[in-house]
Design a protein around this motif. Structure first.
Motif, PDB file in Angstrom:
ATOM      1  N   ALA A   1       0.816  -1.215   0.000  1.00 15.10           N
ATOM      2  CA  ALA A   1       0.000   0.000   0.000  1.00 15.10           C
ATOM      3  C   ALA A   1       0.849   1.264   0.000  1.00 15.10           C
ATOM      4  O   ALA A   1       0.573   2.212  -0.746  1.00 15.10           O
ATOM      5  CB  ALA A   1      -0.940  -0.009   1.208  1.00 15.10           C
ATOM      6  N   TRP A   2       1.889   1.297   0.838  1.00 17.42           N
ATOM      7  CA  TRP A   2       2.698   2.512   0.941  1.00 17.42           C
ATOM      8  C   TRP A   2       3.445   2.804  -0.353  1.00 17.42           C
ATOM      9  O   TRP A   2       3.476   3.947  -0.817  1.00 17.42           O
ATOM     10  CB  TRP A   2       3.684   2.392   2.102  1.00 17.42           C
ATOM     11  CG  TRP A   2       3.045   2.528   3.443  1.00 17.42           C
ATOM     12  CD1 TRP A   2       2.785   1.534   4.339  1.00 17.42           C
ATOM     13  CD2 TRP A   2       2.561   3.740   4.048  1.00 17.42           C
ATOM     14  NE1 TRP A   2       2.169   2.038   5.456  1.00 17.42           N
ATOM     15  CE2 TRP A   2       2.028   3.385   5.314  1.00 17.42           C
ATOM     16  CE3 TRP A   2       2.532   5.064   3.651  1.00 17.42           C
ATOM     17  CZ2 TRP A   2       1.469   4.334   6.164  1.00 17.42           C
ATOM     18  CZ3 TRP A   2       1.979   6.019   4.500  1.00 17.42           C
ATOM     19  CH2 TRP A   2       1.458   5.644   5.740  1.00 17.42           C
ATOM     20  N   THR A   3       4.035   1.784  -0.941  1.00 15.95           N
ATOM     21  CA  THR A   3       4.794   1.985  -2.171  1.00 15.95           C
ATOM     22  C   THR A   3       3.891   2.443  -3.308  1.00 15.95           C
ATOM     23  O   THR A   3       4.201   3.404  -4.028  1.00 15.95           O
ATOM     24  CB  THR A   3       5.514   0.686  -2.568  1.00 15.95           C
ATOM     25  OG1 THR A   3       6.384   0.290  -1.508  1.00 15.95           O
ATOM     26  CG2 THR A   3       6.319   0.871  -3.841  1.00 15.95           C
ATOM     27  N   LEU A   4       2.758   1.775  -3.478  1.00 13.60           N
ATOM     28  CA  LEU A   4       1.858   2.134  -4.563  1.00 13.60           C
ATOM     29  C   LEU A   4       1.188   3.487  -4.326  1.00 13.60           C
ATOM     30  O   LEU A   4       0.924   4.227  -5.279  1.00 13.60           O
ATOM     31  CB  LEU A   4       0.802   1.035  -4.733  1.00 13.60           C
ATOM     32  CG  LEU A   4       1.344  -0.315  -5.213  1.00 13.60           C
ATOM     33  CD1 LEU A   4       0.248  -1.371  -5.220  1.00 13.60           C
ATOM     34  CD2 LEU A   4       1.970  -0.189  -6.598  1.00 13.60           C
ATOM     35  N   SER A   5       0.938   3.834  -3.073  1.00  9.56           N
ATOM     36  CA  SER A   5       0.367   5.148  -2.771  1.00  9.56           C
ATOM     37  C   SER A   5       1.355   6.261  -3.101  1.00  9.56           C
ATOM     38  O   SER A   5       0.982   7.292  -3.681  1.00  9.56           O
ATOM     39  CB  SER A   5      -0.039   5.226  -1.295  1.00  9.56           C
ATOM     40  OG  SER A   5      -1.040   4.277  -0.999  1.00  9.56           O
ATOM     41  N   ALA A   6       2.622   6.064  -2.732  1.00 14.93           N
ATOM     42  CA  ALA A   6       3.644   7.056  -3.071  1.00 14.93           C
ATOM     43  C   ALA A   6       3.805   7.181  -4.582  1.00 14.93           C
ATOM     44  O   ALA A   6       3.972   8.292  -5.118  1.00 14.93           O
ATOM     45  CB  ALA A   6       4.969   6.671  -2.419  1.00 14.93           C
TER      46      ALA A   6
END
Length: 218
Positions: free
Chosen positions: A69-74
């Motif tokens: 989630a964090w990588t794709l959100s960034a």
């Protein structure tokens, strides 16, 4: 003479039959060995003490999104911000040029500069990533886009169409190099998220384009 030739033919047929039987037996043994190795590799088989297990099913898009989630959100937010920085001048720039009595063909050239920059660098963006590394190209591209935004805000005015032309073209070049290599960077790190990352790139670009200065339009 005829009896000897028939005996030779009969002997030949027997040899062919024996060769065919041996070949078939060897092929069956090879197939059985391959199947046994596959079962052992999966952790099953009689010797392993467990049943044959089916290969694991691929992750769904929701599973991949929850796991990264964090990588794709960034990744998505970076694309939204960079696209928004390019689309912000669209609602008011043509009116500003009209108020400054800039010739229409110059307005068209300024508006075409950014997509021209994207088209100019996009075919060579993968080569830049291979030569200098995708992380370095992404960092340099984001920094260049930020510099173009700051330079446009600081030096561009109504009649300074040359400044707009230069910075818009440079921002298009930087964006073309960034968008290709940032997708490569994410999909290389998350091979299971190739489809999801491609979809997020399209959605983020669309959202960034929707952002504009509404007060200037009214």
């Amino acid at each position: 003479s005829s009896s000897s030739s028939s005996s030779v033919a009969s002997s030949r047929r027997r040899r062919v039959a024996r060769w065919s039987a041996v070949s078939a037996a060897s092929e069956r043994a090879s197939m059985a060995g391959d199947e046994a190795r596959l079962i052992d590799a999966d952790g099953g088989g009689d010797g392993g003490g467990g049943a044959h297990t089916a290969p694991s099913s691929p992750l769904s898009s929701m599973d991949v999104l929850a796991r990264h989630a964090w990588t794709l959100s960034a990744f998505a937010m970076t694309l939204v911000v960079t696209t928004a920085s390019m689309s912000l001048p669209f609602p008011f720039l043509s009116q500003e040029f009209a108020d400054a009595a800039v010739e229409p063909w110059i307005v068209g050239v300024v508006f075409a500069a950014l997509p021209l920059g994207v088209l100019a660098v996009s075919p060579y963006a993968p080569q830049l990533g291979w030569r200098f590394g995708a992380p370095r190209v992404v960092r340099a591209g984001l920094a260049a886009q930020a510099a173009c935004v700051v330079g446009t805000a600081a030096f561009a005015g109504r009649a300074r169409w040359v400044v707009w032309l230069v910075f818009r073209f440079a921002q298009g070049v930087a964006n073309g190099a960034t968008s290709v290599n940032i997708l490569c960077l994410v999909t290389r790190a998350l091979p299971e998220a190739v489809s999801l990352a491609s979809g997020l790139q399209e959605i983020a670009a669309g959202l960034g384009t929707l952002i504009g200065d509404r007060k200037s339009v009214v």
